[in-house]
Design an enzyme around this catalytic site. Structure first.
Site, PDB file in Angstrom:
ATOM      1  N   HIS A 166       0.834  -1.190   0.000  1.00 30.26           N
ATOM      2  CA  HIS A 166       0.000   0.000   0.000  1.00 30.26           C
ATOM      3  C   HIS A 166       0.874   1.247   0.000  1.00 30.26           C
ATOM      4  O   HIS A 166       1.903   1.318   0.680  1.00 30.26           O
ATOM      5  CB  HIS A 166      -0.927   0.014   1.214  1.00 30.26           C
ATOM      6  CG  HIS A 166      -2.168   0.818   0.984  1.00 30.26           C
ATOM      7  ND1 HIS A 166      -2.161   2.197   0.936  1.00 30.26           N
ATOM      8  CD2 HIS A 166      -3.449   0.453   0.776  1.00 30.26           C
ATOM      9  CE1 HIS A 166      -3.387   2.643   0.725  1.00 30.26           C
ATOM     10  NE2 HIS A 166      -4.189   1.597   0.612  1.00 30.26           N
ATOM     11  N   HIS A 167       0.446   2.243  -0.786  1.00 24.82           N
ATOM     12  CA  HIS A 167       1.200   3.484  -0.885  1.00 24.82           C
ATOM     13  C   HIS A 167       1.220   4.242   0.436  1.00 24.82           C
ATOM     14  O   HIS A 167       2.068   5.113   0.660  1.00 24.82           O
ATOM     15  CB  HIS A 167       0.609   4.367  -1.985  1.00 24.82           C
ATOM     16  CG  HIS A 167       1.631   5.200  -2.700  1.00 24.82           C
ATOM     17  ND1 HIS A 167       2.705   5.756  -2.061  1.00 24.82           N
ATOM     18  CD2 HIS A 167       1.736   5.578  -4.007  1.00 24.82           C
ATOM     19  CE1 HIS A 167       3.438   6.438  -2.932  1.00 24.82           C
ATOM     20  NE2 HIS A 167       2.869   6.339  -4.104  1.00 24.82           N
ATOM     21  N   ALA A 168       0.303   3.939   1.335  1.00 30.02           N
ATOM     22  CA  ALA A 168       0.337   4.561   2.658  1.00 30.02           C
ATOM     23  C   ALA A 168       1.555   4.126   3.454  1.00 30.02           C
ATOM     24  O   ALA A 168       1.969   4.814   4.395  1.00 30.02           O
ATOM     25  CB  ALA A 168      -0.933   4.210   3.434  1.00 30.02           C
ATOM     26  N   ASN A 367       5.986   8.227   3.805  1.00 27.47           N
ATOM     27  CA  ASN A 367       5.924   8.914   2.520  1.00 27.47           C
ATOM     28  C   ASN A 367       6.498  10.321   2.642  1.00 27.47           C
ATOM     29  O   ASN A 367       6.088  11.089   3.518  1.00 27.47           O
ATOM     30  CB  ASN A 367       4.471   9.000   2.036  1.00 27.47           C
ATOM     31  CG  ASN A 367       4.034   7.758   1.297  1.00 27.47           C
ATOM     32  OD1 ASN A 367       4.333   7.571   0.124  1.00 27.47           O
ATOM     33  ND2 ASN A 367       3.330   6.877   2.000  1.00 27.47           N
TER      34      ASN A 367
END
Length: 636
Positions: A166-168, A367
Site C-alpha cells: 500500500h502506498h500509505a 511517505n
C-alpha cells in the site's frame, strides 16, 4: 500480551498511559497526512496500493526466487522491513490519523502466495495475471502487502514475483530501500532459515485510541485550533452565516501570555513562512479517453529499452535523463492519440512525483513525496522541438517547486479529518466529477532510479524490475519507469475499459526511442577498440535514417566476427524487438497500428549483419559461410 506503545524515548506499557497526563511521548506511530491521503483515495474502483513485477532467471540457482526461499529471506530480514510487520489501527469516528502497530497475528503464509501461468507462459498471459491481481484491494486488518511467486513464465524458464504494497506504507524511495533489504548483490547467498527477532504489539481498544487522540490534541493544540477554524470558516462560507465567520475570527485571535506566544509560534511554524502554491501550466489539461471515471478493472503491459540509448539522447540534446524519459512518454502518447484520431490541440499535462526526503526522517518508510506539473508538448509534431519544450517545462516546474519549503508541501494534508477526506473522495466518485470538468492533469509519469548492478534472490538473477503503479478517478493511465542494471523498465497500467489496447503503447514507445536516436550523431568507434559488425551496422542505419552520410567504421584487424547470438530474454522488449517465440505487445499488431499514425515516422532499418560475415581474411571461406539472418535486436 502487554499493550506496548513505541516512541523515540522507548517502549511504554499501556498501563502507564493515563488520560490527561503528559505521557504523549509514548504514543504509537502515527501516519502522516500524505500517508493517509493514499488510504482516503480508495473507493470501490480506486486502490491505493502500488506494485512491482520482478523477473528472475533461476537457471544457475535451482530453488532461487521460489516460494520457500522468498519466505525464508523475508523472515530473516523482517527486522529491516517495517512495512511488512505493521498493520493499521483506526481512530474511532475518524477523529485523527490512523496509527501503525506491530502485527501480533503476523502470518507469512498469508502474505507470500504461490501462483502460476498456463503454458507456454507468454508475456500476454503474465500481464493478464498481473492485471487481475492488482485489481483487488488489500486487507486493512493485516499488514498492507502481498507477494505472489508466479511460476511457468516463458515455458518455465523464468520466475516472476509481484509485490503489492500500500502506498500509505511506502513511497518510491522507500520501495527502493525495501528492494535493497530483500535482494542481494551476490549470487552466492542462500537463506539460512534463521528468523530475525522482533516484538509484536497488542491491538489497542477503541478506548485506548480515544485516549491517545486526546493526548495528541493536548500535545499539539494547534492541530485542534487549525481544524476548528478551518471547519467553522468553511461552514460559514457554505451557509453565508456571518456569525460563524465572526466566531472563527475570534478563535483565530492571538491569545495573551506565554500560552498565546507558544500557540502563535506553533501556528506560524519555522517552515511555514512562505506558502506559494506551485505554478500551474499556462493551459488547462485537455480531455483524453482515459480522463474519465475508472472501473475496478485494470490492464498492464511492460517494455524495456537500453539505458545507454537514453544517455546518448541526453548528451546529444543537452538535457537531463528525466527530460528524456518525459519526452519518450510524450512521443508515445502523441502516437497513441493520433492512432485513435483524438489528439487534442492543447498539450497534455503530466503530474510528476518528486521526493522531498532530507535524510533526517525518523521513519525511513514514511511517505516523503510531493509533485510538480509539466507540459508534455504532445501538440508538437517535431520530436526535437517536443523534447526542448518538455525540457523547458520541467526546468520551470522545478524552479517553482524549489521556491516552496518541503514541509509546506507536506503539512497541508495533516489537518483534514480522515473521515471527512474519505467521504469527499467517495462523493467525488459518486457524482462522476471526472465526467463534468477537465482534469488538472492527464496522467502521472514517474521515474524511479534503481541500482546499476545486478541483484539476486537466493542465487536467481533479477533480470527486470517493472513498476506497477496506482490509478485515481479521472486518471485512467499511469506510466512509470524504473532504471535497473543498464535498462529502463517501463510499466504501463490503465483502466481496462478506458484504454483497452494498452499493449500498443509498448510498441509506440520503442518507435519514439528510435525516432530520437535517428536524430543523434552517429557513434564513432574508438581508434583502439574493435567495432563489432552489429554495432557498426546499427550506427550506419541510424545515420541513414537521419538523412546523414554514414561514417565508415575502421576495419578490424581481428578474427572473422561471429554472428550475434540471439538474446534469450523471453519478457524483454529491446528497442522494440521481442524475443523469438513470444508475441509481446510490440509484435505485429503494434507495428500495423503504428503505420496508420498520421505523423511521419522513420521506418526501422533492418540490420545488414550478413555483411559482417564477408569481412574475413579468405574470400573462399566467406563464400562457404552461410548468410547470417538479421537480428531483431538491431532492427530499427
Amino acid at each position: 500480551m502487554a499493550l506496548v506503545y513505541h516512541s523515540a524515548e522507548g517502549a511504554v506499557n499501556a498501563a502507564e498511559v493515563r488520560f490527561g497526563l503528559a505521557t504523549y511521548a509514548a504514543a504509537v506511530r502515527q501516519l502522516s497526512g500524505i500517508d493517509v491521503s493514499f488510504l482516503n483515495m480508495e473507493t470501490a474502483s480506486v486502490f491505493g496500493h502500488v506494485a512491482s513485477l520482478n523477473i528472475y532467471d533461476p537457471s544457475d540457482a535451482p530453488g532461487g526466487a521460489s516460494v520457500e526461499a522468498t519466505k525464508q529471506i523475508i523472515l530473516e530480514r523482517i527486522d529491516q522491513l517495517a512495512p511488512f510487520r505493521r498493520r493499521l489501527v483506526e481512530v474511532p469516528f475518524g477523529l485523527d490519523m490512523p496509527y501503525w502497530i506491530e502485527d501480533p497475528a503476523f502470518d507469512i503464509d498469508f502474505h507470500v502466495r504461490h501462483h502460476a501461468v498456463p503454458k507456454p507462459g507468454t508475456p500476454e498471459q503474465l500481464a493478464e495475471v498481473i492485471s487481475r491481481i492488482v485489481a483487488r484491494p488489500l486487507d486493512r486488518s493485516r499488514p498492507l502487502w502481498e507477494l505472489y511467486v508466479i511460476e511457468g513464465v516463458a515455458n518455465g524458464t523464468r520466475i516472476a514475483q509481484l509485490t503489492k504494497v500500500h502506498h500509505a506504507a511506502i513511497d518510491g524511495a522507500a520501495g527502493a530501500s525495501m528492494l535493497a533489504a530483500i535482494l542481494d548483490p551476490s549470487a552466492d547467498y542462500r537463506p539460512t532459515g534463521t528468523k530475525a527477532p522482533w516484538v509484536p504489539d497488542a491491538v489497542p481498544t477503541d478506548d485506548h485510541m480515544l485516549r491517545i487522540t486526546a493526548l495528541e490534541y493536548l500535545r499539539r493544540p494547534e492541530k485542534m485550533i487549525r481544524l476548528s477554524v478551518r471547519s467553522i470558516r468553511e461552514l460559514a462560507a457554505s451557509t453565508q452565516n456571518g456569525g460563524l465567520r465572526a466566531l472563527a475570527d475570534v478563535i483565530a485571535q492571538p491569545m495573551p501570555g506565554p500560552f498565546g506566544r507558544m500557540m502563535r509560534e506553533r501556528l506560524r511554524g519555522v517552515n511555514h513562512d512562505v506558502d506559494n502554491p506551485p505554478a500551474l501550466p499556462p493551459t488547462h489539461a485537455p480531455r483524453t479517453p482515459w480522463n474519465r471515471p475508472i472501473t475496478p478493472h485494470r490492464r498492464f503491459t511492460a517494455c524495456t529499452i537500453p539505458l545507454d540509448d537514453a544517455k546518448r539522447i541526453r548528451r546529444q540534446f543537452g538535457c537531463t535523463f528525466n527530460d528524456v524519459v518525459m519526452a519518450l512518454c510524450s512521443g508515445t502518447l502523441r502516437r497513441y492519440l493520433l492512432l485513435h484520431d483524438c489528439l487534442p490541440d492543447e498539450p497534455l499535462i503530466a503530474m510528476v512525483p518528486i521526493s522531498v526526503r532530507s535524510g533526517s526522517e525518523s521513519d525511513a518508510y514514511q511517505n516523503r513525496v510531493s509533485a510538480l506539473l509539466a507540459d508534455l508538448a504532445t501538440n508538437e509534431p517535431d520530436p526535437v522541438q517536443r523534447l526542448l519544450r518538455v525540457r523547458a517545462s520541467m526546468t520551470a516546474a522545478k524552479d517553482n517547486f524549489a521556491a516552496i519549503p518541503a514541509e509546506t508541501l507536506q503539512d497541508f494534508t495533516q489537518f483534514a479529518p480522515p473521515a471527512v477526506a474519505a467521504r469527499a473522495m467517495r462523493m467525488y466518485s459518486r457524482l462522476r466529477i471526472a465526467d463534468r470538468m477537465n482534469p488538472p492533469f492527464n496522467l502521472v509519469i514517474s521515474n524511479v532510479p534503481g541500482p546499476n548492478y545486478p541483484l539476486f534472490s537466493a542465487g536467481a538473477r533479477l533480470e527486470h524490475f517493472y513498476p506497477v503503479s496506482a490509478l485515481a478517478d479521472g486518471q485512467g493511465l499511469n506510466m512509470t519507469v524504473q532504471s535497473y542494471n543498464g535498462n529502463l523498465d517501463f510499466g504501463f497500467i490503465a483502466c481496462r475499459d478506458l484504454v483497452p489496447d494498452l499493449q500498443v503503447m509498448s510498441g509506440l514507445l520503442a518507435e519514439s526511442m528510435a525516432e530520437l536516436l535517428a536524430l543523434c550523431d552517429p557513434v564513432e568507434a574508438s581508434p583502439t577498440a574493435t567495432t563489432s559488425p552489429a554495432a557498426a551496422t546499427s550506427s550506419r542505419s541510424r545515420a541513414r535514417a537521419a538523412g546523414e552520410r554514414p561514417r565508415r567504421a575502421p576495419r578490424a584487424k581481428a578474427a572473422p566476427a561471429a554472428a550475434p547470438k540471439p538474446v534469450a530474454l523471453p519478457l524483454t522488449l529491446i528497442e522494440g524487438g521481442a524475443a523469438k517465440g513470444s508475441s509481446t505487445s510490440t509484435g505485429s499488431k503494434s507495428t500495423k497500428a503504428v503505420k496508420s499514425v498520421k505523423s511521419a515516422q522513420p521506418k526501422p532499418v533492418k540490420s545488414a549483419s550478413a555483411k559482417a560475415a564477408k569481412a574475413t581474411k579468405s574470400a573462399k571461406a566467406a563464400k562457404k559461410q552461410a548468410p547470417v539472418q538479421p537480428s531483431k535486436r538491431n532492427a530499427r
